[in-house]
Every structure is written in structure tokens, then in C-alpha cells.
Design an enzyme around this catalytic site. Structure first.
Site, mmCIF file in Angstrom:
data_model
loop_
_atom_site.group_PDB
_atom_site.id
_atom_site.type_symbol
_atom_site.label_atom_id
_atom_site.label_comp_id
_atom_site.label_asym_id
_atom_site.label_seq_id
_atom_site.Cartn_x
_atom_site.Cartn_y
_atom_site.Cartn_z
ATOM 1 N N MET A 68 -12.686 -75.139 -16.903
ATOM 2 C CA MET A 68 -13.944 -75.670 -16.365
ATOM 3 C C MET A 68 -15.018 -74.573 -16.406
ATOM 4 O O MET A 68 -16.043 -74.681 -15.729
ATOM 5 C CB MET A 68 -13.740 -76.194 -14.944
ATOM 6 C CG MET A 68 -12.739 -77.357 -14.914
ATOM 7 S SD MET A 68 -12.945 -78.478 -13.532
ATOM 8 C CE MET A 68 -12.681 -77.395 -12.162
ATOM 9 N N PHE A 102 -15.871 -68.086 -16.518
ATOM 10 C CA PHE A 102 -14.666 -67.314 -16.808
ATOM 11 C C PHE A 102 -14.521 -66.060 -15.966
ATOM 12 O O PHE A 102 -15.503 -65.401 -15.611
ATOM 13 C CB PHE A 102 -14.656 -66.912 -18.290
ATOM 14 C CG PHE A 102 -14.581 -68.090 -19.234
ATOM 15 C CD1 PHE A 102 -13.985 -69.282 -18.839
ATOM 16 C CD2 PHE A 102 -15.089 -68.002 -20.524
ATOM 17 C CE1 PHE A 102 -13.905 -70.367 -19.704
ATOM 18 C CE2 PHE A 102 -15.012 -69.075 -21.394
ATOM 19 C CZ PHE A 102 -14.424 -70.259 -20.975
ATOM 20 N N HIS A 103 -13.260 -65.729 -15.706
ATOM 21 C CA HIS A 103 -12.886 -64.441 -15.122
ATOM 22 C C HIS A 103 -11.679 -63.945 -15.907
ATOM 23 O O HIS A 103 -11.220 -64.618 -16.841
ATOM 24 C CB HIS A 103 -12.606 -64.583 -13.618
ATOM 25 C CG HIS A 103 -11.684 -65.702 -13.276
ATOM 26 N ND1 HIS A 103 -10.352 -65.716 -13.643
ATOM 27 C CD2 HIS A 103 -11.895 -66.877 -12.635
ATOM 28 C CE1 HIS A 103 -9.790 -66.829 -13.226
ATOM 29 N NE2 HIS A 103 -10.714 -67.571 -12.614
ATOM 30 N N HIS A 151 -8.897 -66.392 -16.890
ATOM 31 C CA HIS A 151 -9.127 -67.241 -18.071
ATOM 32 C C HIS A 151 -8.891 -66.443 -19.362
ATOM 33 O O HIS A 151 -8.292 -66.940 -20.312
ATOM 34 C CB HIS A 151 -10.573 -67.751 -18.106
ATOM 35 C CG HIS A 151 -10.923 -68.714 -17.019
ATOM 36 N ND1 HIS A 151 -11.770 -68.384 -15.995
ATOM 37 C CD2 HIS A 151 -10.547 -69.994 -16.799
ATOM 38 C CE1 HIS A 151 -11.916 -69.420 -15.197
ATOM 39 N NE2 HIS A 151 -11.188 -70.410 -15.650
ATOM 40 N N GLU A 207 -0.444 -70.275 -13.824
ATOM 41 C CA GLU A 207 0.500 -70.615 -12.745
ATOM 42 C C GLU A 207 -0.172 -70.587 -11.375
ATOM 43 O O GLU A 207 0.411 -71.028 -10.397
ATOM 44 C CB GLU A 207 1.682 -69.633 -12.760
ATOM 45 C CG GLU A 207 2.602 -69.860 -13.938
ATOM 46 C CD GLU A 207 3.803 -68.927 -13.945
ATOM 47 O OE1 GLU A 207 3.869 -68.011 -13.094
ATOM 48 O OE2 GLU A 207 4.664 -69.116 -14.815
ATOM 49 N N LYS A 208 -1.385 -70.050 -11.312
ATOM 50 C CA LYS A 208 -2.136 -70.076 -10.043
ATOM 51 C C LYS A 208 -2.244 -71.527 -9.552
ATOM 52 O O LYS A 208 -2.109 -71.812 -8.380
ATOM 53 C CB LYS A 208 -3.523 -69.473 -10.294
ATOM 54 C CG LYS A 208 -4.597 -69.947 -9.376
ATOM 55 C CD LYS A 208 -4.970 -68.913 -8.394
ATOM 56 C CE LYS A 208 -5.967 -69.395 -7.372
ATOM 57 N NZ LYS A 208 -6.763 -70.525 -7.743
ATOM 58 N N SER A 259 -12.523 -69.050 -9.988
ATOM 59 C CA SER A 259 -13.988 -69.188 -10.094
ATOM 60 C C SER A 259 -14.580 -69.422 -8.708
ATOM 61 O O SER A 259 -15.735 -69.084 -8.450
ATOM 62 C CB SER A 259 -14.345 -70.352 -11.013
ATOM 63 O OG SER A 259 -13.732 -70.168 -12.265
#
Ligand code: PAF
Length: 282
Positions: A30, A33-34, A37, A148-149, A186
Site C-alpha cells: 500500500m 515504503f520503509h 518493504h 510476517e509482521k 507505515s
């Protein structure tokens, strides 16, 4: 990096790649990004010749009082970040491209979608399952990569891939954390400095749980009490759920006899965060 808003153009590009026998990797997102991602994109890159990343803030997975309107967006920054890790194709459809006039189908997963976040976010996993099924049908990747978060989301995606005969490998990648343990999300951008500090109790409580399991404590009630004590000492954090489950079926467990998922959702101020860990006895 090639970018398109349309399914037709995306499919045209992918059919060229497939004609050249290239493996296609896919990371649905979505946006905003961090590092989490980027880790998914790097994993896709290792396993495929052509990596597609979609950015679509899917309206059907947000409830009426959730954060759809304020969900963070920065397409320019996302584009640069995706390019920096070698993404080949960026798919940025509009809501009308995904849900055109007359759209009437949804995918509902029973059981695993009804527990944990499914209880407090009715309709959420139907929205996720629907858009992921559509995106997997559009891209037809050899491998699709998820974090997996969002453990329950990953379980739901594995279920729809198996049940709907979607022929893509579904790969889960471990949660990426900040240096102080905060799981990357995010939604962390919503946190004030004080809230961000308070949110660290979630990861801390999961570390304490693993330490207790390492000391042969097996009763989930005892581990849960210790975790709640740590979290509840932080006045800015309010637990929505803290549950011990089988990692695959998500059925609740009372004794930690094998790998056990500990899943937490909590409000930190107004922000809803989730975190989890699989604890392993012995
Ligand atoms: O995890 C997310 O970002 C979303 O739920 C997903 C998988 C892209 C579906 O909208």
C-alpha cells in the site's frame, strides 16, 4: 523502472518477460515504503528475474472509522526507493482500475480470518483476500512475497492461494525492526515521540515471552500475565488483544509445547499497532 496504472499494459509487459522464460516476483503493497518493504523487494529480486511491486491503498480493507483518508502517501519517494533496490515494474492502479463500475465479487476466508484482527476489524480480511486474489490473478507471479509482521494476513493469503488454486509460491519474510525493536510499519509515522517510545513495550513483552519459554515456562497464562504487566505499565498503550495461537491454524493454545505464535494488537494513543513473534520451546 517501468511504471503503469493499467492492467492491460502490465500484462503486456509481463507476457514479454514470460516469453523470455523469466521468473516473475511480486510484492503487493500500500506504499509509503520503509526498510521492511525494501526487504520484501530484495527477497523477491533474489528469487525472480523480473520484480513487480504494486502500490494500491485498497479501500475495501479499511473499516468506516479507520485511517483510509489519512493513510500516508508519497509516490515520488516510493518510486525512488523501489528503483534503488532494482524493482523492474511499478504497478500503481486507481481504485476504478481494480474495482470498475459493476464490480460485485468478494473473497471470504472462514476460520483464520475470523480470529485476532478479524474480530475487531470486521470485513478487513475479506478486503485483503479480494484484492490479493485479484492482484495474484493479474500478475500471475512465480513467487509473491509478504511480511510476517502481518502474520494473520500471510495465513489468509496462503489459504486463498491453496483454496483458489493460485499457482504462485507464497513467501513469508521475517519482520524488520528498528534498532530499538519497534516493528517497522507505515503507521509508525502517526506516532508522536512519546507514543513511539511507549510502543517499544510491545516488542519488549515479546522478548520477555521468549525468555520465559527459554526458562521452561510453558503455561501461556503465566507468560501472558508477565507480558500484560509490562505493557499495562505504559499508560499510552492499551491492549486490544494478546493471544497465543498455533502459527498455522491460529487456534488458541494453553500450553507452549511447540512453536507458538504470540500476536498482539494495541492502541498507542490513537494509532493501532500490531506485532507478533513465534516462540520456540527448547
Ligand atoms: O499488507 C499490505 O500492505 C496490504 O494488506 C496488501 C497485502 C498490499 C493488500 O492490500
Amino acid at each position: 523502472m517501468f511504471e503503469t496504472h493499467t492492467i492491460v499494459e502490465l500484462r503486456k509487459k509481463l507476457s514479454v518477460a514470460r516469453a523470455e522464460n523469466k521468473r516473475v516476483g511480486f510484492v503487493p503493497t500500500m506504499g509509503y515504503f520503509h526498510e521492511g518493504h525494501l526487504t520484501l523487494m530484495r527477497e523477491a529480486k533474489k528469487r525472480a528475474d523480473v520484480v513487480v511491486v504494486s502500490i494500491f491503498v485498497n479501500p475495501t480493507q479499511f473499516g468506516p472509522n479507520e485511517d483510509l483518508e489519512k493513510y500516508p502517501v508519497d509516490l515520488k519517494r516510493d518510486r525512488a526507493m523501489a528503483e534503488s533496490v532494482g524493482v523492474d515494474i511499478l504497478f500503481t492502479p486507481s481504485a476504478g482500475e481494480i474495482y470498475p463500475e459493476g464490480y460485485a465479487t468478494s473473497v471470504n476466508v472462514e476460520g483464520i480470518a475470523d480470529v485476532l484482527c478479524g474480530r475487531s476489524r470486521p470485513g478487513h480480511f475479506s478486503g485483503v483476500a479480494t484484492v490479493v486474489a485479484k492482484l495474484l490473478n493479474i500478475v500471475e507471479p512465480d513467487v509473491a512475497v509478504f511480511g510476517e509482521k502481518d502474520w494473520q494476513q500471510l495465513a489468509v493469503v496462503r489459504r486463498i492461494a491453496a483454496d483458489l488454486n493460485i499457482d504462485s509460491e507464497i513467501l513469508g519474510v521475517p519482520t524488520v525492526r528498528e534498532a530499538d525493536g519497534l516493528a517497522m510499519s507505515s503507521r509508525n509515522t502517526y506516532l508522536s515521540a512519546g507514543e513511539r517510545k511507549a510502543a517499544l513495550v510491545l516488542a519488549k513483552s515479546l522478548r520477555i515471552a521468549q525468555e520465559m519459554v527459554d526458562k521452561n515456562i510453558r503455561e501461556t497464562a503465566e507468560v501472558e500475565r508477565a507480558m500484560r504487566d509490562v505493557i499495562e505499565a505504559e499508560s499510552l498503550v492499551e491492549i486490544e488483544y494478546l493471544e497465543f495461537c498455533d502459527p498455522q491454524s491460529l487456534a488458541g493454545v494453553a500450553e507452549i509445547e511447540s512453536d507458538t505464535l504470540i500476536a498482539i494488537a494495541a492502541r498507542v494513543g490513537k494509532t493501532r499497532l500490531i506485532d507478533n513473534a513465534v516462540v520456540r520451546p527448547g
